[in-house]
Every structure is written in structure tokens, then in C-alpha cells.
Design an enzyme around this catalytic site. Structure first.
Site, PDB file in Angstrom:
ATOM      1  N   ALA A  92      -5.756   2.673   3.873  1.00 56.07           N
ATOM      2  CA  ALA A  92      -4.719   3.709   3.853  1.00 56.07           C
ATOM      3  C   ALA A  92      -4.608   4.366   2.487  1.00 56.07           C
ATOM      4  CB  ALA A  92      -3.372   3.097   4.228  1.00 56.07           C
ATOM      5  N   LYS A  93      -5.076   3.695   1.453  1.00 60.59           N
ATOM      6  CA  LYS A  93      -5.055   4.195   0.074  1.00 60.59           C
ATOM      7  C   LYS A  93      -3.719   4.811  -0.293  1.00 60.59           C
ATOM      8  CE  LYS A  93     -10.060   4.516  -0.325  1.00 60.59           C
ATOM      9  NZ  LYS A  93     -10.497   4.477   1.085  1.00 60.59           N
ATOM     10  N   ARG A  94      -2.648   4.151   0.097  1.00 62.43           N
ATOM     11  CA  ARG A  94      -1.324   4.607  -0.270  1.00 62.43           C
ATOM     12  C   ARG A  94      -1.054   4.293  -1.740  1.00 62.43           C
ATOM     13  NH1 ARG A  94      -2.235   6.375   4.425  1.00 62.43           N
ATOM     14  NH2 ARG A  94      -0.630   6.441   6.018  1.00 62.43           N
TER      15      ARG A  94
END
Lengths: 276, 276
Positions: A92-94
Site C-alpha cells: 500500500a506504500k502508505r
């Protein structure tokens, strides 16, 4: 999933393969379109065909979000279908401030809220520890921090010299003060295998999630030579090279064949390094 | 929305206020729970009560994602309800490689795919131009890049000295080579108002999205003194300070009162600087 469980799984399956479920509805075999949820049907068959060969699945959130409500339903169904003894990673690379990260943690780690109960999430480090520590409140869950990526854009900032090495090295050193190798992993792009030596100086025990083997062209042998530890310490991902290996009714068998090739190479590497 | 349209709106409304829709279902008035979509009902009333006072709305994706399918439906309904002459920003802070960013662009910019048609997205710069340029294929859409944030964690990396200034300055200088002030904005935290002077050296014309006024405690006057340009060049956000101003049946009126206070202060600043 604990570190011990992860290592046990690697030894049992003689594999450190992660299958990336970057499932694009426009690339899956046409006959699946007849199913109520073609993307889930595709993922289900990929999982059935590869689950004895891999130790992790990694859906890429963007591919699901691009389809709105239907896509989110495909993602939820996929997470629920991934066997519980296999590491499930939401790619998700949040990366945000604390109370926002709390909400992303609810989104992906809290089954009661959304139906999803991933074991790990990828995060981007630009906003510092606010982007990492909220996820660590969930026992047994992992945070996988972007360190060095294999994309062209990685050169824009990750190689900046911060006076104490490259930015990606500073990220690893700082993040190591937030949690140990039982909770944190790092994303390290495989096209830069010689840099694994430097990374291992800063992260001797952390598992590294290596995204660039297969379609993106990294060498598994190099990654293992420079990056493997006594506990393996590597999770190597392949997405397109496996899931799109075939495009007809036998696509799952074709995917299995590609996964098997990688598993066999991985077994060799694990034996060579004395992990198994 | 074009830059000219944005500036025109600021001048007409005498405001550069963005209302942050960080809508938490546990914080909204209890009576709304009777509605089929309480979060959308809340947002709808906030929008109705404030739309003549603000020039942008910014839903924070995490608060919606935390509620799974229901949350995504609230987000879609909210986006569709934001008037088309007001800038709609999805605060998503995505950042990934090119083909993944393509999918996030579809998720938020492509109405046919998901029902959502935001004007702008916030992105995190760690992965470089791969995280920015895919969104620019959509004409009239904006990318708002994290530069300097107001959270505690901002100190972890954003102030690293890269040999050419701080990391956040390097980010701005590099990103300016990808697109102009008609397509790129930067997030700049208001708790560091003296640094606006330095930022304006690198980004003389870009709009800056300032998240830290209100509950997080930044000073509007300082931000304007150091950051305002002849075209205003600022979008100042307030989330909690406005949307949670009241907690009963009159919450929308309470929100309007807070928004009005900010709009009046903003009008003063715009007049002082000769923008209007």
C-alpha cells in the site's frame, strides 16, 4: 505472524518466494470475465496453484483501488482466501501522520472494520516515525519500510548523500531505533545487488522484501550472495513473471510452473547458504 | 481545474480556505447514525454550510478506507457532492512506481472506473518522479507533493542536509523540473512559518497547501507574511477545528461559524497583500 513462524515456513517449503498479486482485470484470461468477481477468481486459482511453493502473497492496493467498490471487494475476498500460515502483505506504500496512519492500520489490519487482516503493510518513510509506529500497536503485524527501490525514480532522492551515507541508509538506521527485526522489514530493489552488502551492515537481521526479481530483471543469485542471512532474511517477490505466465484456461498451471522454477532456485540458494 | 480558475475563485470568495474532511464516524453527532450513510450525511451538511466560504475540500482517504466498503462509498458520494467549481483534493499521500501510480490515478481521477473525479492528489516523493508524473497525464489535474510536514516525524528525514540544502528543499527543486506551477503544489507545514521564506526561493509561484492551521496550532498571519504571493499562492487547510466545532444538531452552523472566522482573517490578509 511471528518471525519464528516465518522462518519455519521458509525452511519447510524451501522457498522464500512472495507472489505479487498485481492483478489487472485487463490482463487476466478472457474466460474469467464470466465469473461474478473475475479478479478474485483469478487470484483464487493463482493461490491454489502456488500456495505450497511460496511463503507470502502481496496484493498491490492500487490495482484494486483502480476499480472502486468492485476492486475493494476483490481485495477483501483475496485477503480472506490467503491461507493463514502464509504471510499476507498489503503493498500500500502508505505514509502519513499518526492519526491518519492509525486509520490505515484499521483499514488493513483490523478485520472487524473492513474484513481485512493482513500480516504486513509496506510504508513510505518520508514523514518519519509517524508513518510507522501506529501499525506496531497491532501485535504480530509487520511494517515493511521502503528503503531502496528499483524504479528509475529511486535515483531522484534515495541516493542523496545525507552526510552519513545515502538517504536509504539513513532511513534504515533511523527506523531501526523504532523497532527490531521482529517487526520491521525493508524494501530493497534487486537491480542493485552489490548494495546489499552495505544494507546488511545496517540491517544485519531484518528481512528484506526484494521486489525486482523476474519481469524487472534482478538476479536471484546476486541477491542471495550479498543479502542472505543464517535465517534466510529475504523475501523475494515476483508478480508479472508468475501471474501472467499463461493467458488461457491453463494460466494457473503456467503460473505454478514459473513459481516452481523460482522455488527450485531458492532451494539451491538456501542449501548453499546452509539455511536448510 | 486550471490555475486561473483557482485564483479567480480565491478572489471572488476572498478566501483560500480548504476544509479537511477527516470525517471519523466515532466523532460525528449521534443523531446522524440514523441515516443510511452517516459519514456522507455529515459531509453533505458541512459542504452545504461552508461552500461559499472555502475554495477547496480535502477528504483524507485513510478515514474512509478504515471503514472498508462502506467507507469507500462515503468517499465516492462525498466527491460527487463537492461542487465542481471548488477544488477537490484527495489526501491520499500515495507514492509508488509508474504502473502502480497509473492505477492510483485511475482510482481517484477517472470517474468511469470508480465514480471519483478529484482535481488533485497528495503524493509522497520518496520514490521520485515515478510517483508524480503518471498523474500529470490527466489534463487539468494537480499533484500536491509532500515537502515539509508539521508532524513530529517530519524531523526524522525532511531536515537532513543533502549538501544542497535540506531534503525538503531538494524535493522541491527536483520536482520543479517535472512540471510547472500550473500542475504542481507542495505541502508545507505551518508550524514552521519562518521557513516559508526559504521555500518561496525555490517555489516562487507554486501554490502551497498548508495543513497545520487550527487544531495543530500554526499562525495564519505568519504563513501569509512569509508565504503569500501576488496570486495568493496559499491554500490553508483546517479540518478538526471546523468540522468538529459542534457536536449536536447544530454542528453545521458551528462549522460555518469557524469557517467564517477563518475566511474573515483570510480576507484581511488578501487585502493587506494586495491580492484583492
Amino acid at each position: 505472524m511471528t518471525r519464528a513462524q516465518l522462518i519455519e515456513q521458509i525452511k519447510q517449503k524451501k522457498s522464500f518466494l512472495c507472489v505479487g498479486l498485481d492483478t489487472d482485470i485487463d490482463k487476466i484470461p478472457a474466460f474469467l470475465k464470466e465469473y461474478p468477481d473475475p479478479v478474485f477468481e483469478f487470484n483464487k486459482r493463482i493461490i491454489d496453484a502456488t500456495k505450497d511453493l511460496c511463503i507470502a502473497y502481496k496484493p498491490n492496493a492500487a490495482f484494486y483501488e483502480a476499480r472502486g467498490l468492485k476492486g475493494l471487494q476483490s481485495l477483501i475476498s483475496t485477503e480472506q482466501y490467503i491461507p493463514k500460515d502464509i504471510l499476507s502483505i498489503i503493498d500500500a506504500k502508505r505514509g502519513d501522520i499518526g492519526n491518519t496512519s492509525d486509520n490505515y492500520a484499521k483499514a488493513f489490519f483490523d478485520k472487524e472494520n473492513t474484513g481485512m487482516d493482513f500480516d504486513a503493510i509496506t510504508v513510505t518513510p518520508y514523514m518519519g516515525n509517524d508513518s510507522v509506529t501506529p501499525y506496531l500497536k497491532y501485535e504480530g503485524k509487520w511494517v515493511i519500510i521502503l528503503a531502496l527501490t528499483s524504479s528509475v525514480g529511486s535515483k531522484d532522492f534515495q541516493y542523496l548523500n545525507t552526510g552519513d551515507g545515502y538517504l536509504y541508509e539513513t532511513v534504515i538506521k533511523k527506523a531501526n531505533t523504532w523497532a527490531g527485526a521482529d517487526r520491521l522489514m525493508y524494501v530493497v530493489g534487486a537491480t542493485k545487488s552489490t548494495e546489499f552488502t552495505d544494507i546488511r551492515k545496517h540491517a544485519p537481521d531484518n528481512f528484506l522484501l526484494v521486489p525486482g526479481v523476474g519481469a524487472q530483471g534482478g538476479s536471484l543469485q546476486d541477491v542471495c550472495q550479498y543479502g542472505m542471512t543464517k535465517d534466510c532474511g529475504l523475501i523475494v517477490n515476483s508478480s508479472r513473471g508468475i501471474i501472467y505466465a499463461g493467458n488461457d484456461e491453463n494460466f494457473a498451471e503456467a503460473a505454478r510452473a514459473e513459481a516452481l522454477k523460482l522455488q527450485q532456485q531458492m532451494q539451491e540458494e538456501l542449501e548453499k547458504a546452509g539455511v536448510i
